[in-house]
Enzyme design. Structure first.
Site, PDB file in Angstrom:
ATOM      1  N   LYS A  16       0.870  -1.178   0.000  1.00  0.00           N
ATOM      2  CA  LYS A  16       0.000   0.000   0.000  1.00  0.00           C
ATOM      3  C   LYS A  16       0.905   1.225   0.000  1.00  0.00           C
ATOM      4  O   LYS A  16       0.738   2.162   0.789  1.00  0.00           O
ATOM      5  CB  LYS A  16      -0.923  -0.067   1.234  1.00  0.00           C
ATOM      6  CG  LYS A  16      -2.029   0.954   1.291  1.00  0.00           C
ATOM      7  CD  LYS A  16      -3.088   0.797   0.226  1.00  0.00           C
ATOM      8  CE  LYS A  16      -3.968   2.032   0.221  1.00  0.00           C
ATOM      9  NZ  LYS A  16      -4.941   2.072  -0.878  1.00  0.00           N
TER      10      LYS A  16
ATOM     11  N   ASP B  37      -5.667  -3.017  -1.561  1.00  0.00           N
ATOM     12  CA  ASP B  37      -7.129  -2.862  -1.674  1.00  0.00           C
ATOM     13  C   ASP B  37      -7.616  -3.428  -3.014  1.00  0.00           C
ATOM     14  O   ASP B  37      -8.557  -4.212  -3.073  1.00  0.00           O
ATOM     15  CB  ASP B  37      -7.566  -1.407  -1.470  1.00  0.00           C
ATOM     16  CG  ASP B  37      -6.774  -0.415  -2.317  1.00  0.00           C
ATOM     17  OD1 ASP B  37      -5.735  -0.784  -2.898  1.00  0.00           O
ATOM     18  OD2 ASP B  37      -7.212   0.758  -2.397  1.00  0.00           O
TER      19      ASP B  37
ATOM     20  N   ASP C 211      -1.630 -11.627   6.378  1.00  0.00           N
ATOM     21  CA  ASP C 211      -2.584 -12.198   7.333  1.00  0.00           C
ATOM     22  C   ASP C 211      -3.999 -12.078   6.774  1.00  0.00           C
ATOM     23  O   ASP C 211      -4.765 -13.049   6.741  1.00  0.00           O
ATOM     24  CB  ASP C 211      -2.465 -11.455   8.676  1.00  0.00           C
ATOM     25  CG  ASP C 211      -3.494 -11.944   9.679  1.00  0.00           C
ATOM     26  OD1 ASP C 211      -3.639 -13.166   9.831  1.00  0.00           O
ATOM     27  OD2 ASP C 211      -4.176 -11.089  10.304  1.00  0.00           O
TER      28      ASP C 211
ATOM     29  N   ASP D 161      -6.775 -15.203   4.813  1.00  0.00           N
ATOM     30  CA  ASP D 161      -8.118 -15.635   5.249  1.00  0.00           C
ATOM     31  C   ASP D 161      -9.070 -15.555   4.057  1.00  0.00           C
ATOM     32  O   ASP D 161      -9.907 -16.435   3.839  1.00  0.00           O
ATOM     33  CB  ASP D 161      -8.642 -14.781   6.412  1.00  0.00           C
ATOM     34  CG  ASP D 161      -8.268 -15.365   7.780  1.00  0.00           C
ATOM     35  OD1 ASP D 161      -7.197 -15.995   7.886  1.00  0.00           O
ATOM     36  OD2 ASP D 161      -9.047 -15.184   8.749  1.00  0.00           O
TER      37      ASP D 161
HETATM   38  C1  IPM Z   1      -2.548 -16.127  11.729  1.00  0.00           C
HETATM   39  C2  IPM Z   1      -3.270 -15.610  12.929  1.00  0.00           C
HETATM   40  C3  IPM Z   1      -2.270 -14.895  13.853  1.00  0.00           C
HETATM   41  C4  IPM Z   1      -1.717 -13.715  13.074  1.00  0.00           C
HETATM   42  C5  IPM Z   1      -2.839 -14.431  15.214  1.00  0.00           C
HETATM   43  C6  IPM Z   1      -3.516 -15.551  15.957  1.00  0.00           C
HETATM   44  C7  IPM Z   1      -1.787 -13.792  16.076  1.00  0.00           C
HETATM   45  O1  IPM Z   1      -4.312 -14.782  12.548  1.00  0.00           O
HETATM   46  O2  IPM Z   1      -1.624 -16.930  11.887  1.00  0.00           O
HETATM   47  O3  IPM Z   1      -2.908 -15.753  10.606  1.00  0.00           O
HETATM   48  O4  IPM Z   1      -2.270 -12.611  13.126  1.00  0.00           O
HETATM   49  O5  IPM Z   1      -0.710 -13.899  12.405  1.00  0.00           O
HETATM   50 MG    MG Z   2      -4.650 -14.773  10.459  1.00  0.00          MG
END
Ligand code: IPM
Ligand code: MG
Length: 354
Positions: free
Chosen positions: A191, A223, A247, A251
Site C-alpha cells: 500500500k 485494496d 494475514d 483468510d
Molecule cells: C494467523 C493468525 C495470527 C496472526 C494471530 C492468531 C496472532 O491470525 O496466523 O494468521 O495474526 O498472524
Molecule cells: Mg490470520
C-alpha cells in the site's frame, strides 16, 4: 534410519483434535524415516491453570528440534492475544521464522464459492513477511482511559527483512515455474501509495527483480488486490506481501479454497527449525465436538515433511487429500460433509495406504 525430532504444541480448542489427525497421517506416511515427538503444553488452557507462558529456555530448546507442529492457540477466558503473542509470535520472532508460506490451492470445484472457477484457476502461493510490519510490537498506550489517551503502533520494515522475503519469493516463483512448466510470475502487494515508507518494498523488489529476468514481475495495491483475487484468481501465481496484508489476504484466500478448515501454512527460516500450522484458530464454538475439519492441520504436517526433505511422503499426503476432495468422498469441509474429524483423518490414512 533418520529420526526427526518434532515439537508438538496442540494448543487450545480444536487444536488438539486436528493435531491428533495430523499425527495419525504422519505415522501412516513414514517410510525409511521415523519421528520422535516432543509435546509442549503451552496454550490458553495451560495459562489459566498455571499462569505459565512460553519460557525463554523453551524457545532455545525449540531451536534444537527439526520442526514444530502447532494446532491452534486462543482461549475465550484469557486476556485477548496474550497467549497468541507468547506462543505463535514467540515462535515466529524467537526462531526468526521470517517467511510465512501460505498456499491458496483449490482441490475441487465444488468447494469454491466463486462461480465457474476450477482447480486450474486457483493455485497461488502467498509469501507473507513474518517478523516485522505492524506485528513488531512497537508501540503502546499512554494515559489509558483518560480523555487525552494516546495509542501508537509503529510498523517496521528493515532492509534485511524485506530483502530476504522478496528473495525467497523470487526463488519460489522460479521453482513453481519449473514444476508447473509455465513462466514464473511474482506479484508484490503493498500500500505504498498511502503508506510511503512501504516504498522500501517497491525499491527492493525492483532491485532484486533484476536478478530474475525469467520471472514476470508486477505489483498491486492491497485494496485492489483483495478485489482482483476474487475477480481473477487465475491471473496470479506467487505473491509477496507484508505481515499484516498477508494475514488478511490469506483468510480471504482460504475462502477461495473452500474454507479456513483447509488452509495450511509454513513458518520458515530456511535451513533452520521451522513451524507448521493450520491458519485457522482454536474455534471455541465447535471445540470438543469432534467436528472440526483436520485437513489444514494434515496439509501443514505435509508441508513440514516437504521442508524436512521428505518430498515423497509430503506428496502422498497432499495427493491423498486432493483425491478425497476431487472424488467427492469428502464432499465439504464443514458439517455438511457428514464426516467428523477422526473419520476425515482415517480416510486420509486409508487413501495413503492404497
Ligand atoms: C494467523 C493468525 C495470527 C496472526 C494471530 C492468531 C496472532 O491470525 O496466523 O494468521 O495474526 O498472524
Ligand atoms: Mg490470520
Amino acid at each position: 534410519m533418520k529420526t526427526y525430532n518434532i515439537g508438538v504444541i496442540a494448543g487450545d480448542g480444536i487444536g488438539p483434535e486436528v493435531t491428533h489427525e495430523a499425527l495419525k497421517v504422519l505415522h501412516a506416511v513414514k517410510h525409511g524415516f521415523d519421528y520422535n515427538f516432543v509435546e509442549y503444553p503451552y496454550s490458553g488452557a495451560h495459562y489459566l491453570k498455571t499462569k505459565e507462558l512460553v519460557p525463554d529456555k523453551v524457545i532455545d530448546e525449540w531451536k534444537t528440534l527439526d520442526a514444530i507442529l502447532l494446532g491452534a492457540i486462543g482461549h475465550p477466558a484469557v486476556e485477548v492475544g496474550l497467549v497468541e503473542r507468547s506462543v505463535i509470535l514467540g515462535l515466529r520472532f524467537g526462531l526468526d521464522l521470517y517467511i510465512n508460506l501460505r498456499p491458496i490451492k483449490l482441490y475441487a470445484e465444488n468447494l469454491c464459492p466463486l462461480k465457474g472457477k476450477t482447480p486450474k484457476d486457483i493455485d497461488i502461493a502467498v509469501v507473507r513477511e513474518n517478523t516485522e510490519g505492524e506485528y513488531a510490537q512497537i508501540g503502546g498506550i499512554l494515559k489509558k482511559g483518560m480523555p487525552d489517551e494516546v495509542a501508537t503502533s509503529t510498523s517496521i520494515y528493515t532492509r534485511v527483512g524485506v530483502e530476504r522475503t522478496i528473495r525467497y519469493a523470487f526463488e519460489l516463483a522460479r521453482s513453481r515455474a519449473k514444476v508447473n512448466n509455465k513462466p514464473g510470475h511474482l506479484t508484490l502487494v503493498d500500500k505504498a501509495n498511502a503508506i510511503r515508507p512501504q516504498e522500501i518494498w517497491t525499491r527492493v523488489f525492483a532491485e532484486v527483480g533484476k536478478e530474475y529476468p525469467d520471472i514476470q514481475q508486477d505489483h498491486a495495491y492491497v485494496d485492489a488486490f483483495a478485489m482482483l483475487m476474487i475477480q481473477q484468481p487465475e491471473s496470479y501465481d506467487t505473491i509477496v506481501t507484508t505481515n499484516l496484508y498477508g494475514d488478511i489476504l490469506t483468510d480471504l484466500g482460504a475462502t477461495l479454497q473452500g474454507g479456513i478448515g483447509i488452509a495450511a501454512s509454513a513458518n520458515l527460516h530456511p535451513g533452520k527449525t521451522s513451524m507448521f500450522e493450520p491458519i485457522h484458530g482454536s474455534a471455541p464454538d465447535i471445540a470438543g465436538q469432534g467436528i472440526a475439519c483436520p485437513l489444514a492441520a494434515i496439509l501443514a504436517a505435509g508441508m513440514a515433511l516437504d521442508y524436512l526433505g521428505e518430498q515423497d511422503a509430503a506428496q502422498r499426503i497432499e495427493s491423498s487429500v486432493a483425491h478425497l476432495l476431487a472424488s467427492g468422498r469428502i464432499p465439504a469441509l464443514d458439517s455438511k460433509s457428514g464426516l467428523n474429524t477422526s473419520q476425515m483423518g482415517d480416510m486420509v490414512v486409508e487413501q495413503i495406504r492404497m
